[in-house]
Design a protein around this motif. Structure first.
Motif, mmCIF file in Angstrom:
data_model
loop_
_atom_site.group_PDB
_atom_site.id
_atom_site.type_symbol
_atom_site.label_atom_id
_atom_site.label_comp_id
_atom_site.label_asym_id
_atom_site.label_seq_id
_atom_site.Cartn_x
_atom_site.Cartn_y
_atom_site.Cartn_z
ATOM 1 N N LEU A 9 6.828 5.804 2.883
ATOM 2 C CA LEU A 9 6.184 4.846 3.565
ATOM 3 C C LEU A 9 6.704 4.456 4.908
ATOM 4 C CD1 LEU A 9 4.015 2.717 3.603
ATOM 5 C CD2 LEU A 9 5.714 1.142 2.316
ATOM 6 N N LEU A 10 8.275 4.681 4.902
ATOM 7 C CA LEU A 10 8.799 4.026 6.029
ATOM 8 C C LEU A 10 8.412 5.317 6.975
ATOM 9 C CD1 LEU A 10 12.538 3.276 4.948
ATOM 10 C CD2 LEU A 10 10.647 1.689 5.557
ATOM 11 N N GLU A 11 8.358 6.518 6.835
ATOM 12 C CA GLU A 11 8.087 7.450 7.723
ATOM 13 C C GLU A 11 6.626 7.448 8.103
ATOM 14 O OE1 GLU A 11 10.959 11.503 5.967
ATOM 15 O OE2 GLU A 11 8.687 11.020 5.465
ATOM 16 N N THR A 12 5.557 7.068 7.202
ATOM 17 C CA THR A 12 4.343 6.827 7.604
ATOM 18 C C THR A 12 3.936 5.633 8.428
ATOM 19 O OG1 THR A 12 3.702 7.985 5.633
ATOM 20 C CG2 THR A 12 2.002 6.610 6.411
ATOM 21 N N ALA A 13 4.640 4.674 8.154
ATOM 22 C CA ALA A 13 4.618 3.284 9.166
ATOM 23 C C ALA A 13 4.847 3.843 10.363
ATOM 24 C CB ALA A 13 5.351 2.380 8.501
ATOM 25 N N ALA A 14 6.065 4.259 10.558
ATOM 26 C CA ALA A 14 6.579 4.813 12.028
ATOM 27 C C ALA A 14 5.578 5.569 12.883
ATOM 28 C CB ALA A 14 7.870 5.356 11.727
ATOM 29 N N ALA A 15 5.027 6.630 11.935
ATOM 30 C CA ALA A 15 4.218 7.457 12.564
ATOM 31 C C ALA A 15 2.820 6.959 13.058
ATOM 32 C CB ALA A 15 4.051 8.712 11.605
ATOM 33 N N VAL B 164 10.080 3.030 -0.714
ATOM 34 C CA VAL B 164 9.568 3.330 0.450
ATOM 35 C C VAL B 164 10.478 4.463 1.084
ATOM 36 C CG1 VAL B 164 9.071 0.835 0.814
ATOM 37 C CG2 VAL B 164 11.381 1.501 1.722
ATOM 38 N N GLU B 165 11.622 4.877 0.610
ATOM 39 C CA GLU B 165 12.472 6.059 1.388
ATOM 40 C C GLU B 165 11.723 7.291 0.950
ATOM 41 O OE1 GLU B 165 16.434 5.506 0.488
ATOM 42 O OE2 GLU B 165 16.520 3.534 1.630
ATOM 43 N N ARG B 166 11.051 7.154 -0.236
ATOM 44 C CA ARG B 166 10.821 8.535 -1.163
ATOM 45 C C ARG B 166 9.567 9.053 -0.815
ATOM 46 N NH1 ARG B 166 13.728 5.871 -5.502
ATOM 47 N NH2 ARG B 166 11.818 4.814 -5.938
ATOM 48 N N GLY B 167 9.480 10.407 -0.750
ATOM 49 C CA GLY B 167 8.299 10.997 -0.183
ATOM 50 C C GLY B 167 7.146 10.728 -1.483
ATOM 51 N N THR C 68 -8.814 -2.420 15.853
ATOM 52 C CA THR C 68 -7.712 -3.476 15.633
ATOM 53 C C THR C 68 -6.689 -2.753 14.784
ATOM 54 O OG1 THR C 68 -9.517 -5.247 15.162
ATOM 55 C CG2 THR C 68 -7.408 -5.700 14.343
ATOM 56 N N PRO C 69 -5.867 -2.081 15.401
ATOM 57 C CA PRO C 69 -4.594 -1.297 14.588
ATOM 58 C C PRO C 69 -4.043 -2.466 13.814
ATOM 59 C CG PRO C 69 -4.378 -1.330 16.977
ATOM 60 C CD PRO C 69 -5.620 -2.059 16.803
ATOM 61 N N LEU C 70 -3.544 -2.066 12.847
ATOM 62 C CA LEU C 70 -2.743 -2.804 11.630
ATOM 63 C C LEU C 70 -1.301 -2.935 12.185
ATOM 64 C CD1 LEU C 70 -3.437 -0.801 8.310
ATOM 65 C CD2 LEU C 70 -4.000 -3.172 8.871
ATOM 66 N N LEU C 71 -0.809 -4.185 12.312
ATOM 67 C CA LEU C 71 0.553 -4.350 13.030
ATOM 68 C C LEU C 71 1.504 -4.113 12.157
ATOM 69 C CD1 LEU C 71 1.908 -6.298 15.231
ATOM 70 C CD2 LEU C 71 2.038 -7.937 13.284
ATOM 71 N N ILE C 72 1.552 -4.323 10.761
ATOM 72 C CA ILE C 72 2.783 -4.194 10.051
ATOM 73 C C ILE C 72 2.349 -4.103 8.643
ATOM 74 C CG2 ILE C 72 2.609 -6.881 9.578
ATOM 75 C CD1 ILE C 72 5.714 -6.836 10.131
ATOM 76 N N HIS C 73 3.385 -3.445 8.100
ATOM 77 C CA HIS C 73 3.350 -3.229 6.596
ATOM 78 C C HIS C 73 4.504 -3.980 6.030
ATOM 79 C CE1 HIS C 73 3.250 -1.465 2.411
ATOM 80 N NE2 HIS C 73 2.319 -0.536 2.909
ATOM 81 N N GLN C 74 3.994 -4.582 4.623
ATOM 82 C CA GLN C 74 5.082 -5.416 4.073
ATOM 83 C C GLN C 74 5.589 -4.852 2.552
ATOM 84 O OE1 GLN C 74 5.401 -9.925 2.394
ATOM 85 N NE2 GLN C 74 5.181 -9.997 4.485
ATOM 86 N N PRO C 75 6.269 -4.113 2.507
ATOM 87 C CA PRO C 75 6.610 -3.595 1.322
ATOM 88 C C PRO C 75 8.061 -4.216 0.562
ATOM 89 C CG PRO C 75 7.748 -2.249 2.802
ATOM 90 C CD PRO C 75 6.840 -3.445 3.425
ATOM 91 N N SER C 76 8.192 -4.140 -0.841
ATOM 92 C CA SER C 76 9.570 -4.331 -1.292
ATOM 93 C C SER C 76 10.393 -3.386 -0.901
ATOM 94 C CB SER C 76 9.344 -4.260 -2.807
ATOM 95 O OG SER C 76 9.151 -3.157 -3.368
ATOM 96 N N TYR C 77 11.852 -3.828 -0.738
ATOM 97 C CA TYR C 77 12.858 -2.639 -0.016
ATOM 98 C C TYR C 77 14.139 -3.366 -0.434
ATOM 99 C CZ TYR C 77 15.180 0.762 2.542
ATOM 100 O OH TYR C 77 16.127 1.831 3.131
ATOM 101 N N SER C 78 14.885 -2.886 -1.215
ATOM 102 C CA SER C 78 16.591 -3.401 -1.238
ATOM 103 C C SER C 78 17.249 -2.177 -1.700
ATOM 104 C CB SER C 78 16.664 -4.429 -2.107
ATOM 105 O OG SER C 78 16.362 -3.903 -3.309
ATOM 106 N N MET C 79 18.402 -2.621 -1.876
ATOM 107 C CA MET C 79 19.581 -1.251 -2.233
ATOM 108 C C MET C 79 19.288 -0.910 -3.702
ATOM 109 S SD MET C 79 23.061 -2.134 -0.350
ATOM 110 C CE MET C 79 23.338 -4.016 -0.954
ATOM 111 N N LEU C 80 18.400 -1.794 -4.321
ATOM 112 C CA LEU C 80 18.255 -1.560 -5.911
ATOM 113 C C LEU C 80 16.750 -0.965 -5.985
ATOM 114 C CD1 LEU C 80 20.147 -4.494 -7.424
ATOM 115 C CD2 LEU C 80 20.745 -2.087 -7.282
ATOM 116 N N TYR D 253 0.888 -1.003 -0.099
ATOM 117 C CA TYR D 253 0.038 0.031 0.094
ATOM 118 C C TYR D 253 0.982 1.343 0.038
ATOM 119 C CZ TYR D 253 -4.339 -2.428 1.218
ATOM 120 O OH TYR D 253 -5.525 -3.132 1.297
ATOM 121 N N SER D 254 0.537 2.325 -0.637
ATOM 122 C CA SER D 254 1.211 3.504 -0.604
ATOM 123 C C SER D 254 0.998 4.127 0.593
ATOM 124 C CB SER D 254 0.589 4.736 -1.640
ATOM 125 O OG SER D 254 -0.659 4.900 -1.300
#
Ligand code: NDP
Length: 339
Positions: free
Chosen positions: A217-223, A203-206, A187-199, A170-171
């Motif tokens: 996405l990383l900022e949003t999940a943490a928040a 998930v790092e981009r706004g 029932t808050p969502l526990l976790i997000h499963q995105p693709s993420y690698s050095m290539l 999910y975006s």
């Protein structure tokens, strides 16, 4: 011979808290997308799962459609669970998902309540489980109201089919909306499963979409108090030593598999060689550095790897021996870690 788990199984891999929940996951988790279908020997599957659990990798990630054929990974896992891991059920985190195409007709794909709950029941039967630990909406479905998909996840928990729920791919903005709905439902969502690698650093981009706040996405999940489990941290095997001398016949990069020719471009292979040199200087294999690198992000709870052999699994789990990066190393990696 009956399986007895290693006494040392909790001495190797660190366990990290999933967002703001009470649950911890191993820093390295094992996925059964490839290598656990009917095309692979059950004995190899058994060897990989036993070794994983002995090393402390106690989270196994599945989905309704993993195989081939679809459903066979859950069935094979169910067989091995019954034979080897039944005494250890309460030490395991088992996940499944529904979202991609599974059976014919209008109720066999997407995000409807009809599909998600029927599929979850099928997954439980294939694996021989009363409940899964985590159930995911495998993908956003623009044709189904988000309230309906989230309502189905909420019901999966309240009906006892799942202990926790999550979303995959999910975006950032859709994730924030989904979590708002789930918080209201209790029932808050526990976790997000995105693709993420050095290539693959999306998930790092706004997010740039009109409805987005510009957060990644990383900022949003943490928040939103959610953990993140990064899938394909090895870019399906590209971020290992596997392709440095060409495409091996028994690899996922061989013709017709999910790691396609485009990913194996000369441009990408040059990046892989550059990254392999940095890994060597750190005293790690490239696979180990690739896993450590996704785990450097505080929002990331676990690296969700695949393995086609025990040797690969052991190599990859060895990542936890060095999870620290100097700023000079990170800057050197950034030269090659572009997508
Ligand atoms: P990886 O990026 O870890 O790729 C795994 C592949 O890399 C292996 O099959 C193997 O390739 C190769 N490999 C692994 N370890 C090593 C090593 N140490 N040295 C050399 N080669 C190695 O992850 P996957 O793409 O397999 O995905 C992992 C999991 O993530 C899946 O099983 C699934 O659970 C989840 N996933 C979720 C998705 C989603 O939509 N939510 C989508 C995709 C994955 P080979 O087989 O060629 O030997």
């Amino acid at each position: 011979d009956p399986y007895v788990a290693a006494d040392s199984r909790y001495e190797r891999v660190p366990y990290r808290r999933v967002g703001e929940s009470g649950l911890r996951l191993p820093a390295v988790s094992l996925g059964l997308w490839h290598n656990f279908g009917d095309d692979k020997p059950l004995q190899t599957q058994r060897d990989i799962l036993r070794r994983a659990f002995d090393l402390g990798v106690n989270h196994f990630d599945l989905a309704n459609n993993y195989g081939p054929p679809p459903g066979s990974a859950e069935r094979n896992f169910g067989t091995l669970l019954a034979e080897d891991f039944r005494p250890y059920r309460d030490e395991l985190i088992i996940s499944s998902k529904a979202g991609w195409d599974m059976w014919p007709g209008p109720y066999g794909f997407g995000g409807s309540r009809k599909y998600l709950l029927a599929s979850l029941d099928q997954s439980l039967r294939r694996m021989g489980l009363d409940y899964v630990d985590v159930f995911y909406s495998h993908r956003p479905d623009p044709e189904t109201p988000l309230e309906e998909t989230m309502g189905a996840l909420h019901h999966a928990v309240t009906s006892g089919r799942a202990l926790y729920v999550g979303i995959s791919s999910y975006s950032a903005s859709l994730t924030a909306r989904a979590q708002e709905i789930m918080r209201d439902l209790g029932t808050p969502l526990l976790i997000h499963q995105p693709s993420y690698s050095m290539l693959n650093r999306w998930v790092e981009r706004g997010e740039e979409a009109a409805e987005a706040t510009g957060a990644s996405l990383l900022e949003t999940a943490a928040a939103e108090g959610m953990g993140v489990i990064a899938f394909s941290p090895l870019a399906q095997g590209l971020l290992t030593n596997r392709y440095l001398g060409g495409v091996p016949e028994d690899s996922r990069g061989a013709a017709g598999k999910s790691l396609s020719g485009g990913m194996l471009s000369e441009e990408n292979l040059a990046r892989v060689r550059g990254l392999a040199d940095i890994a060597a200087a750190r005293g790690q294999t490239l696979a180990q550095m690739a896993i450590a690198w996704v785990l450097r992000a505080p929002a990331v709870t676990s690296a969700l790897i695949g393995a086609s052999s025990v040797a690969q699994l052991e190599d990859s789990v060895g990542a936890v021996a060095n999870l620290d990066f100097s700023s000079a190393e990170l800057a050197a990696i950034d030269e090659f870690a572009v997508d």
